[in-house]
Design an enzyme around this catalytic site. Structure first.
Site, mmCIF file in Angstrom:
data_model
loop_
_atom_site.group_PDB
_atom_site.id
_atom_site.type_symbol
_atom_site.label_atom_id
_atom_site.label_comp_id
_atom_site.label_asym_id
_atom_site.label_seq_id
_atom_site.Cartn_x
_atom_site.Cartn_y
_atom_site.Cartn_z
ATOM 1 N N GLU A 165 0.818 -1.210 0.000
ATOM 2 C CA GLU A 165 0.000 0.000 0.000
ATOM 3 C C GLU A 165 0.858 1.269 0.000
ATOM 4 O O GLU A 165 0.814 2.065 0.954
ATOM 5 C CB GLU A 165 -0.961 0.007 1.191
ATOM 6 C CG GLU A 165 -1.894 -1.191 1.218
ATOM 7 C CD GLU A 165 -2.900 -1.149 2.370
ATOM 8 O OE1 GLU A 165 -3.004 -0.118 3.042
ATOM 9 O OE2 GLU A 165 -3.585 -2.154 2.589
ATOM 10 N N GLU A 187 -5.158 -8.617 1.104
ATOM 11 C CA GLU A 187 -5.817 -8.257 2.366
ATOM 12 C C GLU A 187 -7.289 -8.022 2.088
ATOM 13 O O GLU A 187 -7.659 -7.405 1.076
ATOM 14 C CB GLU A 187 -5.259 -6.955 2.971
ATOM 15 C CG GLU A 187 -3.882 -7.060 3.548
ATOM 16 C CD GLU A 187 -3.407 -5.750 4.181
ATOM 17 O OE1 GLU A 187 -4.269 -4.929 4.598
ATOM 18 O OE2 GLU A 187 -2.189 -5.546 4.223
HETATM 19 O O1 IFM Z 1 -3.897 -2.948 9.318
HETATM 20 C C1 IFM Z 1 -3.878 -2.443 8.028
HETATM 21 C C2 IFM Z 1 -2.723 -3.026 7.245
HETATM 22 O O2 IFM Z 1 -1.508 -2.777 7.867
HETATM 23 C C3 IFM Z 1 -2.673 -2.420 5.859
HETATM 24 N N1 IFM Z 1 -3.949 -2.519 5.213
HETATM 25 C C4 IFM Z 1 -5.106 -2.090 5.946
HETATM 26 C C5 IFM Z 1 -5.147 -2.770 7.281
HETATM 27 C C6 IFM Z 1 -6.395 -2.328 8.061
HETATM 28 O O3 IFM Z 1 -6.324 -0.948 8.283
#
Ligand code: IFM
Length: 476
Positions: A173, A378
């Site tokens: 990200e 994710e």
């Molecule tokens: O916890 C975070 C992660 O580190 C990166 N993506 C989003 C998740 C939730 O906020």
């Protein structure tokens, strides 16, 4: 909450070779603060008011000391893969090759050995926001040199672990580290300088490209290299000029997807950025756009924008995701409106599985033959259901997963090349500026005793992995 409509196994079945995993990141779970040098989140967490409750991740889940137990939990879940991140300052104390830490390198050797012995594929990410503080002192990714420091570290990781680990991600990200870290100031290092955010966005991508080269130089044959981004559909209400939505989409989505898939930044976004885009030098896009083996997509929710009313931009209205426009002349910062018509998760983020499917279909439309295999690296939801008699019934989390997995399945049916899925998160952890208060884990962590308790969703996820069929939810 009632159960969703029953579906036949055929309608809820994933391909048999689909990869199932769960994800975490180094700073959020590792602990063992004394075993590594400082990073920017250690420092940011000490700024009064920066993190809810003044929380910091010195211990977090104490994962590095409890890794045997944690790998056993993963094995009990039936995980096929585990996405983690490597802590750069644990490997290189000052961020550069002259400061190797045998202790840190040894800790990851041990973790990877345990995972591989359990039949779980480690899928490491090299940078998940915990930049060495020593590099921040030299300008972090605002400094173009940081792209080369990152590539050196990536090459070392390929040399050290590339014989046993195939699949790697360079960045996690990069939009968040750039814009939340340097424009809205919600993340470390807590800056409010949109021009710096643009440079950080570009220099991370440049580092990604240089890392691909460095890693392939070490292991030309075997590595499968990717990068993880967090794109999402962007919507504006009637108060928003559609051109602002184009610019936000450009900064959040196309700025990251176009160069890694097409080898060029979007012309309209470069134009929007005007002089701030001078950080992009001749040849950079070619470095960024070299062959990518896979792309990771992190998806939580669509993003909704409106212009804030005067006097309503206080912290209570500060969104998780803001997209400060990079255009120097933009007068107002857009913010995320509460959308009363949409259900939200415990952290207040809207639940928009149809947007997930829509964005995946858009990937095929926008990138066609340039698209590479996708992994959902994710996806998940924060809820804090109580433990009753040792059991945590997190039906709302299972419903969130169910809705997103059904959306994912429909997009696979439409030809989107998604090859695997990682639930976020395996464990409750340090949720950045939210501290420990927001719980994303399918496994609950008691941060006083460090006890781990699988929630009901962990059992549900186990059944999904075992059968490749989304388990039906029962009414609660
Ligand atoms: O916890 C975070 C992660 O580190 C990166 N993506 C989003 C998740 C939730 O906020």
């Amino acid at each position: 909450m009632s159960s969703p409509a029953q579906s036949s196994p055929a309608q809820s079945r994933f391909p048999s070779d689909f990869l199932w995993g769960a994800a975490t990141s180094s700073h959020q779970i590792e602990g063992d603060r004394s075993g590594r040098s400082g990073n920017i989140w250690d420092s940011f967490s000490r700024v009064p008011g920066a993190v809810v409750n003044g929380d910091h991740a010195d211990v977090a889940c104490d994962h590095l000391w409890l890794m045997e137990r944690d790998v056993q939990i993963m094995s009990d879940l039936g995980l096929q893969a585990y996405r983690l991140s490597i802590s750069w300052p644990r490997i290189l104390a000052d961020g550069t090759l002259s400061s190797r830490s045998p202790l840190g390198i040894g800790q990851y050797h041990r973790l990877f050995e345990l995972l591989l012995a359990a039949g779980i594929e480690p899928v490491p990410t090299l940078f998940h926001w915990d930049l060495p503080q020593a590099l921040e002192a030299r300008g972090g990714f605002r400094n173009r040199d940081c792209a080369w420091w990152f590539a050196d570290y990536a090459g070392l990781m390929a040399q050290e672990f590339g014989d046993v680990i195939t699949r790697w991600a360079t960045l996690n990200e990069p939009w968040c580290h750039a814009y939340l870290g340097h424009a809205s100031g919600e993340h470390a290092p807590g800056m409010s300088d949109p021009q710096a955010a643009v440079a950080v966005a570009h220099h991370q991508l440049l580092g990604h490209g240089l890392a691909l080269t460095a890693m392939r130089a070490e292991r030309p044959e075997t590595l499968q290299l990717g990068v993880v981004v967090n794109p999402a559909p962007v919507h504006g209400d009637a108060a928003i000029d559609p051109d602002l939505i184009r610019r936000i989409d450009g900064t959040l989505n196309r700025w990251f997807l176009d160069p890694v898939l097409l080898g060029r930044y979007p012309a309209d976004v470069l134009d929007d950025m005007g002089p701030w885009a001078s950080c992009v030098q001749p040849g950079d896009e070619e470095i960024i756009g070299q062959r990518l083996d896979w792309l990771g997509i992190n998806y939580y929710n669509d993003h909704f924008f409106t212009i804030p009313e005067t006097g309503t931009t206080g912290p209570e209205r500060t969104p998780h995701i803001t997209a400060p426009s990079a255009r120097p002349t933009l007068p107002a910062r857009p913010t995320l409106p509460a959308r009363p018509t949409l259900p939200v998760t415990g952290i207040g983020w809207p639940i928009t599985p149809e947007g997930f499917a829509a964005f995946l279909r858009r990937m095929v439309i926008d990138y066609g033959d340039a698209l590479v295999p996708l992994y959902i690296t994710e996806n998940g939801a924060a809820y804090d259901d109580p433990m009753i008699d040792g059991r945590i019934d997190d039906t709302r989390r299972m419903e969130y997963y169910d809705a997103h997995l059904r959306a994912l399945l429909s997009s696979i049916g439409d030809g989107v090349p998604v090859r695997g899925y990682f639930a976020w998160s395996l464990f409750d952890n340090f949720e950045w500026a939210h501290g420990f208060g927001q719980r994303f884990g399918i496994v609950h962590v008691d941060f006083d005793t460090l006890a781990r308790t699988p929630r009901a969703s962990a059992g549900w996820y186990h059944d999904l992995i075992a059968t490749s069929v989304i388990p039906e939810l029962t009414a609660s």
